[in-house]
Design a protein around this motif. Structure first.
Motif, PDB file in Angstrom:
ATOM      1  N   PHE A  66       0.838  -1.203   0.000  1.00 54.31           N
ATOM      2  CA  PHE A  66       0.000   0.000   0.000  1.00 54.31           C
ATOM      3  C   PHE A  66       0.876   1.258   0.000  1.00 54.31           C
ATOM      4  N   GLN A  67       1.986   1.233   0.738  1.00 53.76           N
ATOM      5  CA  GLN A  67       2.928   2.365   0.709  1.00 53.76           C
ATOM      6  C   GLN A  67       3.427   2.605  -0.712  1.00 53.76           C
ATOM      7  N   ARG A  68       3.887   1.532  -1.360  1.00 51.19           N
ATOM      8  CA  ARG A  68       4.421   1.675  -2.712  1.00 51.19           C
ATOM      9  C   ARG A  68       3.349   2.158  -3.686  1.00 51.19           C
ATOM     10  N   PHE A  69       2.120   1.680  -3.505  1.00 51.66           N
ATOM     11  CA  PHE A  69       1.012   2.089  -4.379  1.00 51.66           C
ATOM     12  C   PHE A  69       0.772   3.592  -4.271  1.00 51.66           C
ATOM     13  N   LEU A  70       0.725   4.119  -3.032  1.00 52.97           N
ATOM     14  CA  LEU A  70       0.491   5.559  -2.836  1.00 52.97           C
ATOM     15  C   LEU A  70       1.636   6.384  -3.400  1.00 52.97           C
ATOM     16  N   SER A  71       2.876   5.888  -3.243  1.00 51.69           N
ATOM     17  CA  SER A  71       4.033   6.616  -3.757  1.00 51.69           C
ATOM     18  C   SER A  71       4.048   6.635  -5.286  1.00 51.69           C
ATOM     19  N   LYS A  72       3.758   5.480  -5.882  1.00 51.85           N
ATOM     20  CA  LYS A  72       3.833   5.366  -7.333  1.00 51.85           C
ATOM     21  C   LYS A  72       2.693   6.116  -8.030  1.00 51.85           C
ATOM     22  N   LYS A  73       1.470   5.993  -7.499  1.00 57.21           N
ATOM     23  CA  LYS A  73       0.319   6.589  -8.198  1.00 57.21           C
ATOM     24  C   LYS A  73       0.076   8.046  -7.825  1.00 57.21           C
ATOM     25  N   TYR A  74       0.305   8.383  -6.525  1.00 55.11           N
ATOM     26  CA  TYR A  74      -0.037   9.744  -6.078  1.00 55.11           C
ATOM     27  C   TYR A  74       1.173  10.558  -5.628  1.00 55.11           C
ATOM     28  N   GLY A  75       2.375   9.978  -5.609  1.00 50.40           N
ATOM     29  CA  GLY A  75       3.554  10.703  -5.155  1.00 50.40           C
ATOM     30  C   GLY A  75       3.515  11.023  -3.673  1.00 50.40           C
ATOM     31  N   ILE A  76       2.818  10.187  -2.873  1.00 53.94           N
ATOM     32  CA  ILE A  76       2.652  10.437  -1.440  1.00 53.94           C
ATOM     33  C   ILE A  76       3.535   9.460  -0.669  1.00 53.94           C
ATOM     34  N   LYS A  77       4.397  10.007   0.217  1.00 53.66           N
ATOM     35  CA  LYS A  77       5.297   9.196   1.029  1.00 53.66           C
ATOM     36  C   LYS A  77       4.665   8.985   2.405  1.00 53.66           C
ATOM     37  N   ILE A  78       4.155   7.779   2.625  1.00 55.78           N
ATOM     38  CA  ILE A  78       3.513   7.444   3.904  1.00 55.78           C
ATOM     39  C   ILE A  78       4.444   6.554   4.723  1.00 55.78           C
ATOM     40  N   LYS A  79       4.559   6.874   6.030  1.00 50.77           N
ATOM     41  CA  LYS A  79       5.319   6.048   6.958  1.00 50.77           C
ATOM     42  C   LYS A  79       4.344   5.430   7.964  1.00 50.77           C
ATOM     43  N   TYR A  80       4.754   4.292   8.544  1.00 45.04           N
ATOM     44  CA  TYR A  80       3.906   3.585   9.491  1.00 45.04           C
ATOM     45  C   TYR A  80       4.516   3.595  10.891  1.00 45.04           C
ATOM     46  N   LYS A  81       3.616   3.574  11.873  1.00 48.83           N
ATOM     47  CA  LYS A  81       3.999   3.283  13.247  1.00 48.83           C
ATOM     48  C   LYS A  81       3.200   2.061  13.667  1.00 48.83           C
ATOM     49  N   TRP A  82       3.898   0.934  13.914  1.00 51.34           N
ATOM     50  CA  TRP A  82       3.240  -0.326  14.227  1.00 51.34           C
ATOM     51  C   TRP A  82       3.034  -0.432  15.738  1.00 51.34           C
ATOM     52  N   ILE A  83       1.782  -0.615  16.175  1.00 50.71           N
ATOM     53  CA  ILE A  83       1.440  -0.677  17.603  1.00 50.71           C
ATOM     54  C   ILE A  83       0.768  -2.026  17.866  1.00 50.71           C
ATOM     55  N   GLU A  84       1.417  -2.875  18.674  1.00 51.25           N
ATOM     56  CA  GLU A  84       0.934  -4.243  18.882  1.00 51.25           C
ATOM     57  C   GLU A  84      -0.007  -4.333  20.085  1.00 51.25           C
ATOM     58  N   TRP A  85      -1.076  -5.172  19.945  1.00 52.30           N
ATOM     59  CA  TRP A  85      -2.023  -5.448  21.016  1.00 52.30           C
ATOM     60  C   TRP A  85      -2.168  -6.958  21.173  1.00 52.30           C
ATOM     61  N   ASN A  86      -2.769  -7.360  22.289  1.00 49.38           N
ATOM     62  CA  ASN A  86      -2.927  -8.787  22.570  1.00 49.38           C
ATOM     63  C   ASN A  86      -4.257  -9.353  22.104  1.00 49.38           C
ATOM     64  N   THR A  87      -5.287  -8.495  21.990  1.00 50.65           N
ATOM     65  CA  THR A  87      -6.622  -8.974  21.621  1.00 50.65           C
ATOM     66  C   THR A  87      -7.221  -8.094  20.541  1.00 50.65           C
ATOM     67  N   MET A  88      -8.166  -8.686  19.800  1.00 50.76           N
ATOM     68  CA  MET A  88      -8.886  -7.918  18.787  1.00 50.76           C
ATOM     69  C   MET A  88      -9.735  -6.823  19.422  1.00 50.76           C
ATOM     70  N   ALA A  89     -10.273  -7.096  20.610  1.00 51.66           N
ATOM     71  CA  ALA A  89     -11.106  -6.098  21.287  1.00 51.66           C
ATOM     72  C   ALA A  89     -10.329  -4.810  21.542  1.00 51.66           C
ATOM     73  N   GLU A  90      -9.047  -4.931  21.889  1.00 46.72           N
ATOM     74  CA  GLU A  90      -8.228  -3.741  22.117  1.00 46.72           C
ATOM     75  C   GLU A  90      -8.036  -2.953  20.826  1.00 46.72           C
ATOM     76  N   ILE A  91      -7.887  -3.657  19.704  1.00 50.04           N
ATOM     77  CA  ILE A  91      -7.735  -2.976  18.410  1.00 50.04           C
ATOM     78  C   ILE A  91      -9.005  -2.209  18.069  1.00 50.04           C
ATOM     79  N   PHE A  92     -10.181  -2.848  18.250  1.00 49.41           N
ATOM     80  CA  PHE A  92     -11.450  -2.166  17.982  1.00 49.41           C
ATOM     81  C   PHE A  92     -11.591  -0.927  18.863  1.00 49.41           C
TER      82      PHE A  92
END
Length: 596
Positions: A66-92
């Protein structure tokens, strides 16, 4: 090499951040041409894996794409911050926070109507199919009415608050079952807990079940209460506008390439074809049964080889020990040495016999499960045939007896055509079942020339609709040893395929040639040809090839598989001669016999 590239990108994502992560919108990213997105995730092998603190898996590669897609098609440089959780409920919980409207949630999340009220889902990026699984030693279930006894008193393994949990509660409430619910922390552990827990079962996603089956786990599927969901998606805040570019990315050829490569890396090479067949086929149950049968056949073959290896080791050991006893007889005290050698020999024999007994028991269990699969395929196909034929007959009666408008006649004609195609598919499935069960009769002398002439005549009118001419050059009075039914199926399928894939106003040539004691039958067309990649897989079941039918005809991927199997039963040889753009010839060789 690819893993190293992904790892470098993963480290790069956390550096040089100047924009607040949580409130970044797609509109803002388009203006600024950069930004940071927080990904709220949970590890879920094989979709998202942590290998020495380095992320891998299908979902990770999807997000990097998805990063490469945005860069190639729209010239947008997106960076990620990965935040880990133990349960799906916490993500929701995180995704629903208003100030975090720019975040993305990732955890092989199934779409449900209740969840859709609180978060926004992307389009599906992977099928969502849940099946009930249990230990292989537990009773087999072929129909839902078989489930109550004994599984109503078993223990169901699940994870609280998941769709697995909800599906179990639904079948329990709807049917008045008495099974207990036992909850564990991780959905990735359900299959393992079911294997370890006596008198238990549980829902598993289809992919994880097939991976366990492919690894020879003692697991099997209960043919009841399977659930096919809308699909797996990533989630966004209700106010997020990131679903627009992400859905565009999921529909792109770039994501299709990433998905295909990731499935091969993390699920196994055969899963790409299975997922493709599951998506394209009209009857998921038939495709799933065939995939399970393939794994069972592989396991049976491995066990058979192990039994043979153990037998060889036993024989070598017996010879070695016998030779040692003979030498010891001459070198040492006969009575004492012989006694010790015999004890050692008996000890090894007992060990090998115990191993063989375990292998034989596993084989019996596998054969029983495999027989259940074959029986179910047979029952399923036979049960489908009667209603399909009824639909066909009724639609034809309506067309003959009623005065219909053009649009109504067109609709009835479509019903007739589709029901006939479905009936043909059921017939082909029964053909495959018959071939694999080896239920053949005594062979007799068969007139090959007569059968080829009849088949060409039968297809002439159908070919003429597409302006195709069938030309024959047949040596008269050629005979082979076999069954007329088998010979008919071989060339009926080959000629049907030739017509299906030939352009309009072309020719098809059927000819026979004597080569020594052999007779060769060639069915040649002027169609698009078959690519080298397709030639590798074309004789396997449910293989839909690259070339498309020129008249909109449908293909169920069984025709060439049936041709190959019947040719083998007739002790013939089958080869394909094809070049892309220049047509295809299938050549079948048989041993010629004299007419009795």
């Amino acid at each position: 090499m690819k893993r190293v590239i992904f790892c470098i990108m993963g480290v790069f994502l956390l550096s040089g951040v100047t924009v607040h992560a949580s409130d970044l919108t797609w509109a803002q990213a388009q203006r600024d041409k950069k930004g940071l997105i927080a990904i709220q995730y949970k590890l879920n092998e094989p979709f998202l894996i942590s290998n020495d603190s380095i992320l891998e898996g299908l979902e990770y590669e999807m997000m990097i794409g998805f990063q490469r897609f945005l860069s190639k098609k729209y010239g947008i440089k997106i960076k990620y911050k990965w935040i880990e959780w133990n349960t799906m409920a916490e993500i929701f919980e995180q995704i629903q926070i208003e100030e975090k409207a720019g975040d993305i949630g990732l955890d092989i999340i199934s779409w449900t109507a209740d969840r859709d009220k609180n978060v926004k889902f992307s389009n599906p990026y992977f099928p969502d199919f849940q099946v009930l699984v249990t230990h292989r030693s537990n009773p087999t279930v072929l129909h839902e009415e078989d489930f109550r006894y004994p599984y109503s008193d078993y223990t169901a393994i699940s994870v609280l608050g998941t769709t697995y949990d909800q599906n179990l509660k639904n079948i329990k409430d709807a049917n008045g079952f008495n099974f207990d619910l036992k909850y564990i922390d991780q959905s990735t552990q359900i299959v393992q807990k079911v294997v370890e827990t006596e008198r238990s079962f549980g829902y598993s996603d289809l992919t994880r079940y097939l991976l366990a089956l492919n690894q020879n786990w003692p697991i099997k599927r209960l043919n009841a209460y399977a659930v096919k969901g809308h699909g797996l998606g990533v989630i966004f805040n209700k106010n997020s506008d990131w679903d627009e570019p992400f859905n565009e990315y999921l529909a792109s050829p770039e994501f299709a390439r990433i998905k295909k490569g990731s499935i091969q890396r993390y699920f196994g090479s055969e899963f790409n074809e299975f997922i493709k067949n599951l998506s394209n086929h009209q009857d998921e149950e038939v495709v799933l049964l065939m995939q399970e049968k393939m794994f069972m056949d592989e396991e049976l073959e491995l066990n058979r080889q192990e039994v043979e290896r153990q037998a060889l080791v036993r024989n070598i050991l017996l010879v070695s020990m016998s030779f040692a006893v003979v030498i010891a007889f001459f070198l040492y005290n006969r009575s004492k040495i012989k006694s010790n050698a015999n004890k050692q020999l008996l000890k090894h024999q007992e060990l090998i016999e115990q191993q063989n007994e375990r292998l034989n028991q596993q084989n019996k269990e596998l054969i029983a499960v495999n027989e259940d699969k074959n029986n179910f395929i047979h029952i399923l196909s036979h049960d489908l045939r009667a209603p399909i034929n009824n639909i066909n007959s009724i639609s034809r009666m309506l067309m003959d007896d009623l005065k219909l408008e053009e649009s109504e006649a067109k609709m009835l004609n479509h019903i007739t055509t589709e029901s006939k195609r479905l009936s043909d598919m059921v017939t082909r499935i029964l053909d495959v079942e018959k071939i694999e069960s080896r239920t053949t009769e005594e062979y007799q002398v068969v007139g090959l020339s007569k059968i080829l002439s009849a088949i060409a005549h039968n297809f002439a009118s159908g070919a003429a609709i597409k302006g195709i001419t069938i030309q024959t050059d047949l040596i008269p009075d050629i005979h082979i040893l076999g069954l007329e039914e088998f010979v008919y199926h071989v060339f009926d399928n080959l000629l049907s395929n030739a017509i299906k894939f030939s352009p309009l106003n072309k020719h098809i040539y059927i000819s026979t040639t004597r080569v020594g004691q052999q007779v060769e039958v060639s069915v040649r067309d002027e169609g698009p040809g078959i690519s080298p990649d397709d030639q590798v897989k074309m004789f396997k079941k449910f293989q839909v090839l690259t070339a498309k039918a020129t008249g909109g005809e449908k293909s169920n991927g069984l025709g060439l598989s049936i041709v190959s199997k019947y040719t083998d039963l007739l002790n013939g040889q089958l080869r394909c001669e094809s070049e892309v753009g220049k047509g295809t010839a299938f050549v079948v060789s048989f041993h010629e016999v004299e007419k009795s």
